[in-house]
Motif scaffolding. Structure first.
Motif, PDB file in Angstrom:
ATOM      1  N   LYS A  21       0.761  -1.136   0.140  1.00 42.73           N
ATOM      2  CA  LYS A  21      -0.140  -0.020   0.008  1.00 42.73           C
ATOM      3  C   LYS A  21       0.889   1.221   0.188  1.00 42.73           C
ATOM      4  N   PHE A 218      -6.372  -1.371  -5.061  1.00 44.22           N
ATOM      5  CA  PHE A 218      -6.297  -1.882  -3.835  1.00 44.22           C
ATOM      6  C   PHE A 218      -7.467  -1.823  -3.063  1.00 44.22           C
ATOM      7  N   GLN A 219      -8.101  -0.800  -2.747  1.00 42.14           N
ATOM      8  CA  GLN A 219      -9.025  -0.318  -2.205  1.00 42.14           C
ATOM      9  C   GLN A 219     -10.299  -1.279  -2.291  1.00 42.14           C
ATOM     10  N   GLU A 248      -5.442  -5.199   5.019  1.00 39.68           N
ATOM     11  CA  GLU A 248      -4.588  -4.792   4.193  1.00 39.68           C
ATOM     12  C   GLU A 248      -3.516  -5.775   3.816  1.00 39.68           C
ATOM     13  N   SER A 252      -3.011  -7.619   0.359  1.00 34.43           N
ATOM     14  CA  SER A 252      -1.795  -7.187  -0.507  1.00 34.43           C
ATOM     15  C   SER A 252      -0.853  -8.781  -0.837  1.00 34.43           C
TER      16      SER A 252
END
Length: 691
Positions: A21, A218-219, A248, A252
């Motif tokens: 991130k 990513f979100q 997160e 990832s």
């Protein structure tokens, strides 16, 4: 000017999940800075990050820089020509550098003189000519602590880079970066997608990747993981136990998240749930499930990166992976229970707390003494506090904590209960570490509070006592966190403790180990400095904090009470005038070198009606606030003093303080000193800024 959307993607090998991130955010931030520096117009910069890619997407990027006119000022006219009007060497050199003749220069006339001036037309460069430099600049500034090389390349990055896509609208922009020539090739999902495929247009990036089983946003990927976890848990009437950091990290690790359910043998539930949860979360990135009472279920969730045709095999594999880890925890727990915490005290002598400050056993002894001292001041059981302090670090020597360090304190509580210790002692062994971070819970009882304060103060005093003060961002003993913990415990639990007394006692317990003679003042100032930062984070006005800090109250609960009273006082209509009057008084007393603590006023020397009225009002106010001062009721003190506004204004309007008669002058200065002292009982009101 034409605009298009730009897509730049670095196709890599699997990136470090804990850094993904921050890498994505930094890539966008640095590239946006490069665009701005290059004077390229754009609407926004967004980022994408997945395990095998980092990308930036620039909306409505102009195809090039705008042309601009640059003014280049030359030498002053007086220095550009000699007495005969011929150009000097300075003028000729400047003109030659600008590609013009001196006679072609314009003149710049200002009120400070006249200069030669050349207005140069600078054509803007196309975006294609600028992208390579901007990308290399952005990549070079990414937070990569340990870059690596691969193959025969000399280039370095956090992981090997295999593809570089740079697409402006539908066009490939030819550049070179990280040893690669740009194209339109992307990597699909490692198992479900194509190894390589081509992207036709920048706008289709996210959609094209999704068709290849990659959620690049990513979100969006994180949200999908959350939704699947919550949905799967709901079907079992359980609650998933995860925080944002775990979510997160999971997001990832996968490009195409698929949440699956597994289980372990119920016999493992006899082990304290914290140890099981720790190994599931930290070691395996699994998501534990809790029932309505917070009890751990033997069911758990995990997130796969594939849609398996045989999910039973995937579930079975993960159950096989977790079993030995839980079995280790079970073995450690059962073996640890065979020994009491007290029996582990001697083993603490083999572990250094700090070379100059001794072992953990010595620290435990100090914590015990300091805990008992604090307990006597907060109506806690001193015997239990001393016992808890003595055993505070013993669980560090257990097999469970050595294997799973994050369960320190937690296991101390369980082992204490298993060994028959008092429940308050057991609770204190866990709660000694509270609060561990901003917003964390505080100790639940006074015994725990005493031990938590003792532990933190022992560290603060010890490290300051050997002169190892934190510098910049270096704080290896987490002294800032310890100071904030001390402040939160004292203020939020309203404990009647004085920092100076606590530091004094902690220093006594250390004996002759401390070598820094200034540590007492330094520790108190350090903790008060953290208080300032803490209050600012809570949006308390800085002038209110400064007004209270000027009095240096060393009782945190008292400090906070003053801050709240002064903040309320500042909202009064009288506050601004009284602050100004206090500032004027402070300046007069300082200029005349009057000791502000001396305020003996001789009523026989009072002549003017205004000074007689002020003296009378001050004496009346002094009597009214006497009880409030004793009770530290600062709102009453300040509201009473606020009634003096008109009397003070009248004094300054009608009385000459610096009278010719020395006795009268000194008496009036004493009157002002009395006024100043009354206000200083709470804070230095003169430091309040105008609203």
């Amino acid at each position: 000017m034409r605009t298009e959307n730009l897509l730049i993607e670095l196709g890599t090998e699997e990136l470090p999940p804990k850094a993904l991130k921050s890498l994505g955010e930094a890539f966008a931030t640095q590239f946006e800075a490069a665009l701005t520096s290059a004077d390229l117009a754009f609407t926004s910069v967004n980022w994408f990050a997945a395990p095998r890619r980092l990308a930036v997407y620039v909306s409505q990027l102009a195809e090039g820089q705008s042309d601009k006119t640059v003014e280049k000022r030359g030498p002053a006219v007086s220095a550009a020509f000699d007495a005969d009007g011929n150009p000097t060497k300075a003028a000729q050199g400047w003109a030659r550098g600008n590609g013009i003749n001196v006679e072609d220069a314009e003149r710049l006339v200002t009120d400070k003189g006249e200069w030669l001036l050349h207005k140069a037309h600078v054509p803007g460069q196309p975006v294609a000519a600028l992208l390579e430099g901007m990308l290399n600049q952005a990549v070079s500034k990414l937070p990569i602590p340990k870059p690596m090389r691969w193959g025969n390349n000399t280039t370095q990055f956090i992981r090997p880079v295999h593809t570089l896509a740079v697409i402006y609208g539908s066009e490939v922009v030819n550049i070179t970066s990280l040893g690669l020539t740009s194209g339109r090739t992307l990597q699909g999902h490692r198992f479900h997608g194509e190894a390589r495929f081509e992207l036709d247009h920048a706008d289709n990036y996210a959609k094209a990747l999704e068709a290849q089983y990659v959620i690049a946003d990513f979100q969006a990927r994180k949200d999908k993981v959350r939704e699947q976890l919550e949905s799967a848990a709901a079907t079992l009437s359980l609650t998933p136990d995860f925080d944002e950091a775990l979510l997160e990290e999971i997001a990832s690790l996968v490009e195409w998240p698929v949440v699956m359910q597994a289980s372990f043998d119920k016999g493992f539930l006899d082990v304290p749930k914290e140890a099981l949860i720790y190994t599931m979360k930290d070691d395996q990135k699994y998501v534990p499930l809790l029932d309505a009472d917070g009890n751990l279920s033997n069911q758990f969730l995990f997130v796969s990166n594939i849609e398996s045709r045989d999910p039973i095999q995937v579930v079975s594999g993960n159950e096989k992976v977790i079993r030995p880890r839980l079995a280790d925890a079970e073995f450690f727990f059962n073996s640890d229970k065979k020994h009491s915490l007290e029996s582990r005290l001697e083993s603490l002598d083999s572990v250094l707390f700090q070379k100059q400050l001794g072992t953990l056993k010595e620290k435990s002894s100090r914590i015990a003494s300091l805990s008992a001292f604090i307990a006597t001041h907060i109506d806690a059981d001193a015997t239990l506090a001393q016992r808890a302090g003595l055993l505070a670090k013993t669980d560090l020597m257990t097999n469970m904590v050595m294997e799973f360090p994050d369960v320190q304190g937690v296991m101390g509580k369980y082992y204490a209960l298993n060994g028959g210790e008092d429940t308050l002692v057991a609770a204190a062994l866990y709660e000694q570490y509270l609060p561990r971070f901003a917003g964390d819970a505080l100790p639940s009882n006074s015994v725990s509070a005493a031990v938590a304060l003792a532990d933190k103060l022992d560290t603060l005093v010890g490290i300051f006592g050997i002169g190892q003060l934190p510098k910049g961002d270096k704080d290896p003993f987490a002294l800032r966190r310890a100071a904030i913990g001390v402040l939160r415990i004292i203020t939020e639990l309203s404990l009647p403790l004085d920092l100076s007394e606590l530091v004094e006692k902690a220093g006594e317990v250390y004996g002759d180990k401390l070598t820094n003679s200034e540590y007492k003042t330094q520790v108190v100032d350090f903790v008060l400095g953290r208080f300032v930062a803490l209050l600012q984070d809570q949006n308390v006005a800085i002038d209110v904090i400064q007004a209270v800090s000027a009095r240096r109250p060393t009782r945190p609960a008292d400090y906070l009470a003053r801050v709240n009273a002064v903040a309320k006082f500042k909202t009064l209509d009288e506050a601004e005038a009284l602050a100004a009057a206090n500032k004027r008084v402070a300046n007069i007393l300082a200029k005349q070198k009057v000791d502000e603590s001396v305020a003996d006023v001789d009523s026989r020397l009072l002549q003017e009606e205004a000074e007689i009225a002020l003296h009378s009002a001050l004496m009346e106010a002094k009597e009214k606030v006497a009880g409030a001062i004793e009770a530290q009721d600062y709102p009453v003190i300040l509201s009473t003093l606020a009634t003096l506004r008109n009397t003070i204004d009248s004094f300054f309007d009608n009385v000459m303080v610096m009278a010719e008669d020395e006795a009268i002058k000194l008496n009036r200065l004493a009157l002002l000193s009395l006024l100043r002292q009354l206000f200083l009982t709470t804070a230095d009101i003169s430091l309040l800024a105008k609203s």
